[in-house]
Write an enzyme that holds these catalytic residues in place. Structure first.
Site: not given
Ligand code: 13P
Length: 256
Positions: A95, A233, A11, A167, A212, A173, A9, A97
């Site tokens: 997601h 991510g 983003k 997640e 992560s 992140g 992803n 976010e």
């Molecule tokens: P990270 O791998 O950067 O923690 O992000 C995870 C994520 O939100 C994937 O959709």
């Protein structure tokens, strides 16, 4: 046996030119990979460029969001048909976010899931608890509710095309991942919910872990039978690190 599935992803990162360069590199790095489904989910405006590079490759494409209507007065939104014309196979829905920042509701996620399945797109449905919910022992309750809500009214047969991504919000992140054991326990709870909704499907649906995930920790997650791959991510933004995650996943699979 469920086939491992690693999706990246991106983003809101990378212009079309940057996306093209990344997937050109990635394609070279994963040519020998077998036994793992792979996908990149770039921003919608990059899909055309990415499709051109990956059309003849084993790397599928996914979108990061989609609207539940076919067309109409929905400024800024993107339809399933638009994605399909660009060779998209998967769509990330719900997601955290989108839920947290853009206030997407469980009901909206459900409408999107239904539309995606109707249009033959494969949803990657994201669920997960906040740190506060975790600390209050509400993890299971939260993810169970989200899974039930996302799949409400969905027939049992297309459920095989659904991937759930667990997640935990506090792991996204932050560099702080869930332990593989904790993630597996929550994913087992997710499978119990699926068993209630559609008996038998709990063994078919793939459930990824996300939060992560890096080349150095993916093997721990893949060592758990419950975990079928990852939604990645930050580590999916560079071809080397994303290929690193994919290859470790493959090795772990072969060791089983
Ligand atoms: P990270 O791998 O950067 O923690 O992000 C995870 C994520 O939100 C994937 O959709």
């Amino acid at each position: 046996m469920r086939k491992p599935f690693i999706a990246g992803n991106w983003k809101m990162n990378k212009t079309p030119a940057e996306a093209r360069e990344m997937v050109e590199n990635l394609k070279e790095l994963v040519t020998d990979v077998e036994g793992v489904d792979m996908a990149v989910c770039p921003p919608a405006v990059d899909l055309d460029a990415v499709q051109e590079v990956l059309a003849d490759s084993e790397i599928s494409r996914g979108a990061q969001n989609m609207h539940w209507e076919s067309s109409g007065a929905f400024t800024g939104e993107i339809s399933a048909a638009m994605l399909q014309e660009l060779g998209v196979e998967y769509v990330i829905l719900g997601h955290s976010e989108r839920r947290e920042i853009f206030k997407e509701t469980d009901q909206e996620v459900n409408r999107k899931v239904q539309k995606a399945l109707k249009e033959n797109l494969k949803p990657i449905i994201c669920v997960g608890e906040t740190l506060e919910e975790r600390e209050n022992g509400k993890t299971r309750e939260k993810v169970s509710f989200q899974v039930k809500a996302a799949l409400a009214g969905v027939d049992s047969s297309p459920l095989t095309d659904v991937t759930i991504a667990y997640e935990p919000l506090w792991a996204i992140g932050t560099g702080e991942s869930a332990s593989a054991g904790d993630a597996a326990e929550t994913i087992a709870a997710i499978r119990e919910v699926i068993a209630e909704i559609a008996p038998g499907k709990e063994e078919e649906i793939r459930v990824q872990y996300g939060g992560s995930v890096k080349p150095h920790n993916i093997a721990e997650f893949m060592a758990e039978d419950q975990i079928d791959g990852a939604l990645v991510g930050g580590a999916s933004l560079e071809a080397e690190s994303f290929a690193g995650v994919i290859k470790k996943c493959q090795k772990e699979e072969q060791n089983h």
